[in-house]
Design a protein around this motif. Structure first.
Motif, short mmCIF file in Angstrom:
data_model
loop_
_atom_site.label_atom_id
_atom_site.label_comp_id
_atom_site.label_asym_id
_atom_site.label_seq_id
_atom_site.Cartn_x
_atom_site.Cartn_y
_atom_site.Cartn_z
N LEU A 7 0.88 -1.17 0.00
CA LEU A 7 0.00 0.00 0.00
C LEU A 7 0.91 1.21 0.00
O LEU A 7 1.81 1.31 0.85
N VAL A 8 0.75 2.09 -0.99
CA VAL A 8 1.57 3.30 -1.04
C VAL A 8 0.67 4.52 -1.12
O VAL A 8 -0.46 4.43 -1.61
N LYS A 9 1.20 5.64 -0.62
CA LYS A 9 0.44 6.88 -0.69
C LYS A 9 1.25 7.88 -1.51
O LYS A 9 2.41 8.16 -1.19
N ILE A 10 0.63 8.38 -2.57
CA ILE A 10 1.33 9.31 -3.46
C ILE A 10 0.68 10.68 -3.41
O ILE A 10 -0.54 10.80 -3.49
N THR A 11 1.52 11.70 -3.26
CA THR A 11 1.01 13.07 -3.42
C THR A 11 1.76 13.67 -4.61
O THR A 11 2.58 12.98 -5.22
N LYS A 12 1.54 14.92 -4.88
CA LYS A 12 2.19 15.53 -6.04
C LYS A 12 3.71 15.43 -5.96
O LYS A 12 4.39 15.22 -6.94
N LYS A 13 4.24 15.52 -4.74
CA LYS A 13 5.70 15.53 -4.58
C LYS A 13 6.28 14.29 -3.90
O LYS A 13 7.46 14.05 -3.97
N THR A 14 5.43 13.56 -3.18
CA THR A 14 6.00 12.49 -2.34
C THR A 14 5.48 11.11 -2.71
O THR A 14 4.38 10.96 -3.27
N PHE A 15 6.28 10.13 -2.37
CA PHE A 15 5.91 8.73 -2.57
C PHE A 15 6.18 8.02 -1.24
O PHE A 15 7.33 7.90 -0.83
N ARG A 16 5.13 7.63 -0.55
CA ARG A 16 5.32 7.03 0.77
C ARG A 16 4.87 5.57 0.73
O ARG A 16 3.74 5.27 0.35
#
Ligand code: KG4
Ligand code: ZN
Length: 355
Positions: A17-26
């Motif tokens: 499970l990953v969480k992506i925002t405009k700048k980050t990849f968690r």
């Protein structure tokens, strides 16, 4: 957005499970359940055994993933699944599982090419980074593939060269079997090679650098494995000699590294990429990582060199999520809506091509 990804193309059952925002990849969590011990007894991956293990592993792994991350199905925005290339029984299990979840959870589904996943293992840290400039030249070295790929932009690929027979990882695995080092061969050979000091060479083992002088960017590794076989046949008693095994491992590894680097640098001279990326299981090899870095630094000091974190070199689901993230970003609203119905149409394809 939250992406849930499944990878079952070979002998690793992987989910993330990953969480992506405009700048980050968690990476919220990544689980890889390796079947190496099971297949080691057979000297390589047995497709039906791999499928049986995926079937056994998937539900418990996903249950663990959801518990650990406390993410509920409602919070997931996209499901991604490796649809090929790979072992068909293994792919079918992961694809059917992902399709069922997409249908039950009413979430869009994307089928991802495994090689594209390997390429995007380089974007796990660099997601949306403006540092990565195109064109990019990718050297993909895994158990099933050895390819030089030119990317003019995200998600566009041109194969510049590839192996005409065995892949680099396959050559490591087959050579390790000849030397009695077990499966998987890559880590076993590189560990023995690391202990060997070239200066203390007693046996003067000399292996070929196949196709190094060919004018194209193709590779061939099956002859190298055969050369190891002939060397050991000449001196069968030496198979029990630690120094001999160490020397063969070092020379074999250096031969693979020499050819890979020579061709990559030659391709870069012609294509003038702004970025060079390494990916695939063999990219975990310390000598390849180090020597390619050195060659790029001395020949193209202004070219960016990207290598994945070693835990994302070998098969994993995070790289599949990363590729899915880029695909999603490039889709129209209509395509995104249609992805809700992809569970009806996605097919597993053992020989899926990148382009
Ligand atoms: O990418 P991958 O996990 O699976 C495929 O897509 O094929 O690559 C697996 C391959 C195996 O052949 C394995 O021996 C090789 O990667 N490998 C290595 C190393 N770690 C894994 N080869 C050389 N050196 C390593 N350290
Ligand atoms: Zn792979």
């Amino acid at each position: 957005m939250v992406i849930f990804a499944i990878e079952t193309s070979c002998d690793e059952t992987a989910a993330t499970l990953v969480k992506i925002t405009k700048k980050t990849f968690r990476v919220l969590s990544s689980i890889v359940s390796s079947q190496v011990k099971l297949h080691a007894g057979w000297g390589g991956v047995v497709p039906n055994l791999a499928a049986r293990e995926h079937l056994k592993n998937l539900v418990p792994i996903v249950e663990r993933l959801m518990k650990k991350t406390k993410v509920s199905p409602q919070e997931i925005d996209l499901i991604a699944t490796t649809k090929g290339p790979g072992l068909i029984p293994a792919l079918l299990v992961g694809n059917n599982f992902s399709k069922t979840l997409s249908w039950v959870w009413k979430k869009p589904l994307l089928g991802i090419n495994h090689i594209e996943g390997h390429i995007y293992s380089n974007f796990i840290r660099e997601f949306e980074s403006s540092d990565v400039k195109f064109p990019a030249l990718c050297l993909i070295v895994s158990g099933g593939h050895t390819q030089l790929i030119l990317m003019k932009d995200h998600l566009t690929y041109k194969i510049i060269g590839q192996t005409l027979d065995d892949a680099a990882g396959e050559a490591f695995d087959k050579t390790a079997r000849i030397l009695g080092l077990g499966y998987p061969g890559g880590p076993a050979i590189s560990a023995k090679a690391a202990k060997f000091k070239v200066k203390s060479s007693k046996f003067k083992v000399n292996l070929p650098r196949p196709m190094i002088n060919s004018k194209d960017f193709n590779f061939s590794f099956s002859g190298l494995k055969t050369a190891v076989l002939y060397t050991t046949k000449k001196y069968p008693k030496l198979l029990k000699n630690k120094d001999f095994i160490g020397e063969v491992c070092q020379e074999f590894q250096q031969s693979v590294v020499d050819v890979l680097i020579y061709k990559t640098i030659a391709a870069a001279k012609k294509l003038k990429p702004k970025t060079i990326m390494l990916a695939g299981g063999v990219s975990a090899n310390g000598e390849l990582r180090k020597q390619l870095r050195k060659a790029i630094k001395s020949t193209f000091p202004n070219t960016k060199y990207l290598i994945p974190d070693t835990k994302y070199s070998v098969d994993n689901a995070v790289m599949i999520a990363a590729a899915a993230g880029y695909r999603w970003k490039n889709m129209t609203l209509r395509q995104k809506g249609d992805a809700l119905n992809n569970w009806k149409s996605i097919e597993s394809n053992a020989n899926l091509k990148l382009i």
